[in-house]
Design an enzyme around this catalytic site. Sequence first.
Site, PDB file in Angstrom:
ATOM      1  N   LYS A  76       0.867  -1.185   0.000  1.00 41.06           N
ATOM      2  CA  LYS A  76       0.000   0.000   0.000  1.00 41.06           C
ATOM      3  C   LYS A  76       0.898   1.228   0.000  1.00 41.06           C
ATOM      4  O   LYS A  76       1.924   1.244   0.706  1.00 41.06           O
ATOM      5  CB  LYS A  76      -0.888  -0.041   1.254  1.00 41.06           C
ATOM      6  CG  LYS A  76      -1.916   1.075   1.347  1.00 41.06           C
ATOM      7  CD  LYS A  76      -2.793   0.877   2.580  1.00 41.06           C
ATOM      8  CE  LYS A  76      -3.881   1.936   2.697  1.00 41.06           C
ATOM      9  NZ  LYS A  76      -4.761   1.700   3.856  1.00 41.06           N
ATOM     10  N   SER A 151      -9.582   1.781   2.882  1.00 41.10           N
ATOM     11  CA  SER A 151      -8.713   2.567   2.035  1.00 41.10           C
ATOM     12  C   SER A 151      -7.653   1.732   1.309  1.00 41.10           C
ATOM     13  O   SER A 151      -6.984   2.255   0.428  1.00 41.10           O
ATOM     14  CB  SER A 151      -8.017   3.639   2.873  1.00 41.10           C
ATOM     15  OG  SER A 151      -7.197   3.018   3.863  1.00 41.10           O
ATOM     16  N   SER A 175      -9.891  -0.716   7.046  1.00 46.32           N
ATOM     17  CA  SER A 175      -9.357  -0.621   5.683  1.00 46.32           C
ATOM     18  C   SER A 175      -8.629  -1.844   5.150  1.00 46.32           C
ATOM     19  O   SER A 175      -8.229  -1.839   3.988  1.00 46.32           O
ATOM     20  CB  SER A 175      -8.435   0.584   5.561  1.00 46.32           C
ATOM     21  OG  SER A 175      -9.206   1.744   5.467  1.00 46.32           O
TER      22      SER A 175
HETATM   23  N1  GLN Z   1     -13.278   4.183   6.568  1.00 46.22           N
HETATM   24  C1  GLN Z   1     -12.539   4.552   7.732  1.00 46.22           C
HETATM   25  C2  GLN Z   1     -12.101   5.987   7.616  1.00 46.22           C
HETATM   26  O1  GLN Z   1     -12.374   6.570   6.637  1.00 46.22           O
HETATM   27  C3  GLN Z   1     -11.375   3.645   7.965  1.00 46.22           C
HETATM   28  C4  GLN Z   1     -10.225   3.907   7.086  1.00 46.22           C
HETATM   29  C5  GLN Z   1      -9.035   3.067   7.444  1.00 46.22           C
HETATM   30  O2  GLN Z   1      -9.152   2.027   8.093  1.00 46.22           O
HETATM   31  N2  GLN Z   1      -7.864   3.538   7.055  1.00 46.22           N
HETATM   32  O3  GLN Z   1     -11.515   6.536   8.488  1.00 46.22           O
END
Ligand code: GLN
Length: 483
Positions: A76, A151, A175
Site C-alpha cells: 500500500k 482505504s 481498511s
Molecule cells: N473508513 C474509515 C475511515 O475513513 C477507515 C479507514 C481506514 O481504516 N484507514 O476513516
Amino acid sequence: MHQLTLAEIARGLADKKFSSEELTRVLLARIAQLDPQLNSFISVTEELAIAQARAADARRAAGETGALLGAPLAHKDLFCTQGVRTSCGSKMLDNFKAPYDATVVARLAAAGAVSLGKTNMDEFAMGSANESSYYGAVKNPWNLEHVPGGSSGGSAAAVAARLLPAATGTDTGGSIRQPAALTNLTGLKPTYGRVSRWGMIAYASSLDQGGPLARTAEDCALLLQGMAGFDPQDSTSIDEPVPDYSALLNGSIEGLRIGLPKEYFGAGLDPRIAELIHQSVKELEKLGAVIKEISLPNMQHAIPAYYVIAPAEASSNLSRFDGVRFGYRCENPKDLTDLYERSRAEGFGAEVQRRIMVGAYALSAGYYDAYYLQAQKIRRLIKNDFMAAFNDVDVILGPTTPNPAWKIGAKNNDPVAAYLEDVYTITANLAGLPGLSMPAGFVEGLPVGVQLLAPYFQEGRLLNVAHRYQQVTDWHTRAPAGF
Ligand code: GLN
C-alpha cells in the site's frame, strides 16, 4: 501462473517448477495489460522487482529456503519505500521519494519477497471506497462500476484480479477487512502493536495497524509471519513472541465458542448478507464450533466516537505537511502564512481537509471535553464490552460490512453514509483487537465477507478458524470474470 496462491508459489519455487524472475515477469505483464481497467497501482517498480526476483533466485540457488523467498507482492502506498515515490494517495506527497524503508517493507524484503510496486489507496487512508485518491478511483474487479472498498482498495483490487497473490494494507477503522470483504479476499488486521508502524505514514496513530490481504487464510499466515514482531523503532510495538502462524492453521475447532453479537444483526444489515453470515455459522457448527448469542451494548456509539478520535489524531499527524520540509509547495507564496495556507489547500483533497477541520475543532479549547474526552470514554466502554464478551466466547463473528460494494460515486455527496459502512469494523480498532474478514458468498454477483474478532494476540486463532472454514467452502477460490 497468476492463479497460484502464495503457498502454492512457495512450493513451486522450492520444487524449481519456475523461478521468481519468470513469475515476476508474468505478473508484471498482467499488471501492464489489466491494471488500466482497475487503477489499482500508483507506481509499478518493474526494474526493482526484476532485480529483487533475481536476487531471490540466487539466494535459493545457494541453498536458502523460506516461504516468502521470491514471492511477489505489493505495498500500500503509505509504507515508505526507499528511493520510490510514497504518495499516500495524495497530491501532497506526489513528489515524495522516501529516504528509508518502513520496517514492514524492510522485513519482507529481507525475507526475499519481491515488491512489484505501490498500490492505490484513499488519500491518507481516509475512506471506505477508494474514491478519494489523488490518482483516481480504484475499480472493483467483480464489477468495474462498483467500489472495491477502502482505504486499501488498490491492494484488494490487485489481489482479487490475480495481478498478485498478496499485498500489504493498513486498517485504521476497517481498511483491510472492508476491502477484503468487498473483493472476495481474506484480510487480517492484527492486534494493535503486533506489526510495526515505523515508516507507515500515520493517519490516526492509536488506531492504525498494518496487515496482510490475500486470497486465503493460509497466505495471510505466511505474510503476517513476515510482517509481525517487536520493533524498537516503534514505541507502540509490543514485545510479544510471534507464533508460527502456519503451524496453527489446522488445529481442531471442536468446542470453539463463537459469539454472535445481537447488535451486529439489527436494522441496517442487508438481509441477504445476514443470510450468508448465518450459512457460514452453520458451516462452523458442522466443524464443531458452539454458537452463543452475546451483546456489545456500546456498539451504537462506535461511529461517533471513531469519527472524533480518528480526525483528531489525523489533524495532529497531518500538521507536518506544511509545504516547508517536504511534499507539495504552492507556487510563489506571498509570505509564510500564504505558503502554509495554499500548500495545504492545494495539496490536500476534500475528504482530508474535512477530517482536519473536524479534528482540529474537536481538539480545540472549549470543545475538547465535550467531544474528544467523551469519545475516549466511549472507547473504554467499547473495550470493556469486548473484554466481558471474551470471558464467555473465544471468537466473535458477524458481517464485515452492512452492504455489498456500492456504485462508484453513489455516496459522494453524503460522507456520513460512507462512514456508516464502517459500523462493524471500527470497534476492533477502538479496542485494539485483531480482526479478520473472509469470503462468505455473493449478493447480486458482489462478494460478501464474514468478520471474526479474537482477544489480543490471537491472530493464530483467527487464521485457524478461517483456514478450517476455507477447507470446507469454496467462496474464496472464486475469481472475477475477465481476470
Ligand atoms: N473508513 C474509515 C475511515 O475513513 C477507515 C479507514 C481506514 O481504516 N484507514 O476513516
